[in-house]
Design a protein around this motif. Structure first.
Motif, short mmCIF file in Angstrom:
data_model
loop_
_atom_site.label_atom_id
_atom_site.label_comp_id
_atom_site.label_asym_id
_atom_site.label_seq_id
_atom_site.Cartn_x
_atom_site.Cartn_y
_atom_site.Cartn_z
N ARG B 120 0.83 -1.20 0.00
CA ARG B 120 0.00 0.00 0.00
C ARG B 120 0.87 1.25 0.00
NH1 ARG B 120 -3.63 -1.05 5.06
NH2 ARG B 120 -1.52 -1.22 5.85
N LEU B 121 2.11 1.13 0.54
CA LEU B 121 3.02 2.27 0.49
C LEU B 121 3.48 2.52 -0.95
CD1 LEU B 121 5.19 1.58 3.66
CD2 LEU B 121 3.44 3.34 3.36
N GLN B 123 1.66 1.85 -3.56
CA GLN B 123 0.51 2.48 -4.21
C GLN B 123 0.50 3.98 -3.91
OE1 GLN B 123 -2.96 0.41 -2.78
NE2 GLN B 123 -2.91 -1.03 -4.48
N ALA B 124 0.77 4.32 -2.64
CA ALA B 124 0.79 5.74 -2.27
C ALA B 124 1.84 6.47 -3.11
CB ALA B 124 1.09 5.88 -0.78
N ALA B 125 3.01 5.86 -3.26
CA ALA B 125 4.06 6.49 -4.06
C ALA B 125 3.60 6.71 -5.50
CB ALA B 125 5.33 5.64 -4.02
N ARG B 126 2.90 5.70 -6.04
CA ARG B 126 2.44 5.82 -7.44
C ARG B 126 1.46 6.98 -7.58
NH1 ARG B 126 2.70 1.14 -10.42
NH2 ARG B 126 2.19 2.46 -12.20
N THR B 127 0.50 7.11 -6.63
CA THR B 127 -0.47 8.20 -6.77
C THR B 127 0.21 9.55 -6.60
OG1 THR B 127 -1.09 8.32 -4.42
CG2 THR B 127 -2.32 6.77 -5.78
N LEU B 128 1.39 9.57 -5.94
CA LEU B 128 2.11 10.84 -5.77
C LEU B 128 2.99 11.15 -6.98
CD1 LEU B 128 2.95 10.38 -2.02
CD2 LEU B 128 1.60 12.25 -2.97
N ALA B 130 5.13 8.89 -8.68
CA ALA B 130 6.31 8.08 -8.90
C ALA B 130 5.98 6.91 -9.82
CB ALA B 130 6.85 7.55 -7.57
N SER B 135 9.25 4.28 -7.55
CA SER B 135 8.59 3.69 -6.40
C SER B 135 9.42 2.54 -5.84
CB SER B 135 7.19 3.24 -6.81
OG SER B 135 6.78 2.14 -6.07
#
Lengths: 202, 229
Positions: B120-121, B123-128, B130, B135
């Protein structure tokens, strides 16, 4: 800038379908397990819908008919997850700046830090933050990535009453000041009615 | 304290172990990634193949390496044709044997740590913003680093202790393939070699101890959330 979302997902016997249109803040309301988070994930590009389309501000991010499916990193979603999902190996400052984009319309870093009251937290590690602090950092991190739209998943859950009021006021300020389309998920009817001029039940 | 001959044995052991671990780290990481994240037919078979050196008698591993790297063997012939080199009776051969024996331990440790990274971290990086590579580089890799370090230390310790596959594959050539365990074995066979055995055994224990303590300290540092990359 507005949402034009019409997506669906089949999971065995169950199906999730959702239609969202309009600007400003839209509240996605429904009981736990109804698939609200799945809708956010489809808009963010983390899961692919089985049918439908996702358009934001006129730009198509997903369209089952043409096979277009932008990867999450090109959708510019400001996604605040239900759990803060801060990077545990980076300090608050590095977390905030992870997705920071320069260029036109970029959000001012100092302004955002002041708006969210994060100045005192910058050198802390995520695991030392309280739930409310972590939530604020997560919101700041999403804002600083210069998003085209915001996705807020239960932003008030697991916070005490004072913190809820604080974050709720913050969301209202963001809604009025930034002019970004916001999609907010909640299972709390009071919250839904206070924040959203448009409520979509799922 | 040590004679030049003993220093030579220690230096050779460190060289063989270091090169073995350095060379097998990239394939170990790639295999660990495939086994942790990949979904493909034959994954169970790949998993079993990777673990083979752990369970097969080392002598068999050494013999198989000998078949492959002999002048007429598939890899040996290729090395001879293209580079004009042979690894038989050379320290490079000892490093290959040590690397093959260390590989399963490294894959196991790294695979566990990759499986432990919260996706899930990522995924967070991707939405930001990266991409997959950023990522991986900024989230997955640093978070799996304690496991990579553990894998490297385990692999290094295993490489230092390698005996059966090495002596079968490249024999015991003093100064070339005569690492600590082989030198100890040779000294045991020599009348009056007890003093040398004692000293070399002491060095072996000391080296392993230093490696384990170092890995523990580095892992703690990483666990505190400090930047290690």
């Amino acid at each position: 800038m507005s949402f034009d979302v019409d997506v669906g997902l089949r999971r065995g016997d169950a199906a999730i379908a959702c239609r969202i249109e309009g600007d400003g803040l839209t509240v996605l309301f429904g009981p736990s397990g109804a698939g609200k988070t799945s809708v956010l994930n489809m808009v963010a590009g983390l899961i692919s819908p089985d049918f439908g389309h996702v358009r934001v501000g006129g730009e198509t991010l997903f369209d089952a008919a043409t096979g277009l499916d932008l990867p999450p990193e090109r959708r510019r979603a400001g996604y605040v997850f239900q759990e803060a999902r801060l990077f545990p190996h980076k300090r608050v400052r590095a977390n905030l700046l992870y997705g920071w984009r320069h260029g036109a319309g970029a959000v001012d870093v100092d302004e955002t830090i002041a708006l969210l009251g994060l100045a005192a937290l910058l050198d802390r590690w995520p695991r030392t933050l309280s739930g409310g602090e972590a939530r604020r950092v997560a919101i700041g991190r999403a804002l600083l990535s210069n998003p085209r739209f915001l996705l807020l998943d239960e932003p008030l859950s697991s916070l005490d009453r004072a913190r809820r009021e604080e974050i709720m006021a913050l969301i209202e300020r963001l809604r009025d000041a930034l002019g970004l389309p916001i999609l907010l998920v909640t299972h709390d009817r009071d919250e839904a009615e206070r924040l959203g001029k448009r409520i979509v039940e799922i | 304290m040590l004679t030049p001959e003993e220093w030579g044995i220690v230096a050779l052991s460190l060289k063989v172990g270091g090169v073995a671990v350095a060379a097998s780290l990239p394939p170990a990481f790639a295999l660990a990634w495939l086994l942790a994240r990949g979904r493909f037919p034959g994954k169970v078979l790949l998993d079993a193949l990777v673990h083979l050196p752990l369970v097969v008698p080392p002598v068999v591993t050494g013999w198989l390496l000998l078949l492959a790297f002999a002048p007429a063997g598939p890899i040996g012939a290729w090395l001879q044709d293209w580079f004009g080199v042979s690894v038989l009776f050379r320290w490079t051969g000892a490093a290959i044997a040590a690397g093959v024996m260390a590989l399963p331990l490294m894959v196991r440790a790294i695979r566990l740590s990759i499986e432990g990274v919260d996706r899930r971290l990522e995924q967070a990086a991707r939405t930001l913003g990266a991409g997959r590579w950023r990522s991986f580089r900024t989230v997955t890799l640093p978070l799996s680093l304690p496991g990579v370090i553990a894998g490297v230390v385990l692999g290094f310790a295993r490489a230092l202790g390698e005996f059966g596959a090495t002596i079968t594959f490249v024999s015991n050539v003093p100064g070339e393939t005569g690492t600590l365990p082989l030198a100890i074995y040779a000294a045991l066979q020599t009348p009056g070699g007890e003093a040398l055995v004692l000293r070399l055994a002491g060095i072996s224990v000391l080296l392993s101890l230093v490696a384990l303590i170092a890995s523990e300290l580095i892992a703690r540092r990483a666990g505190r959330g400090l930047h290690v990359l």
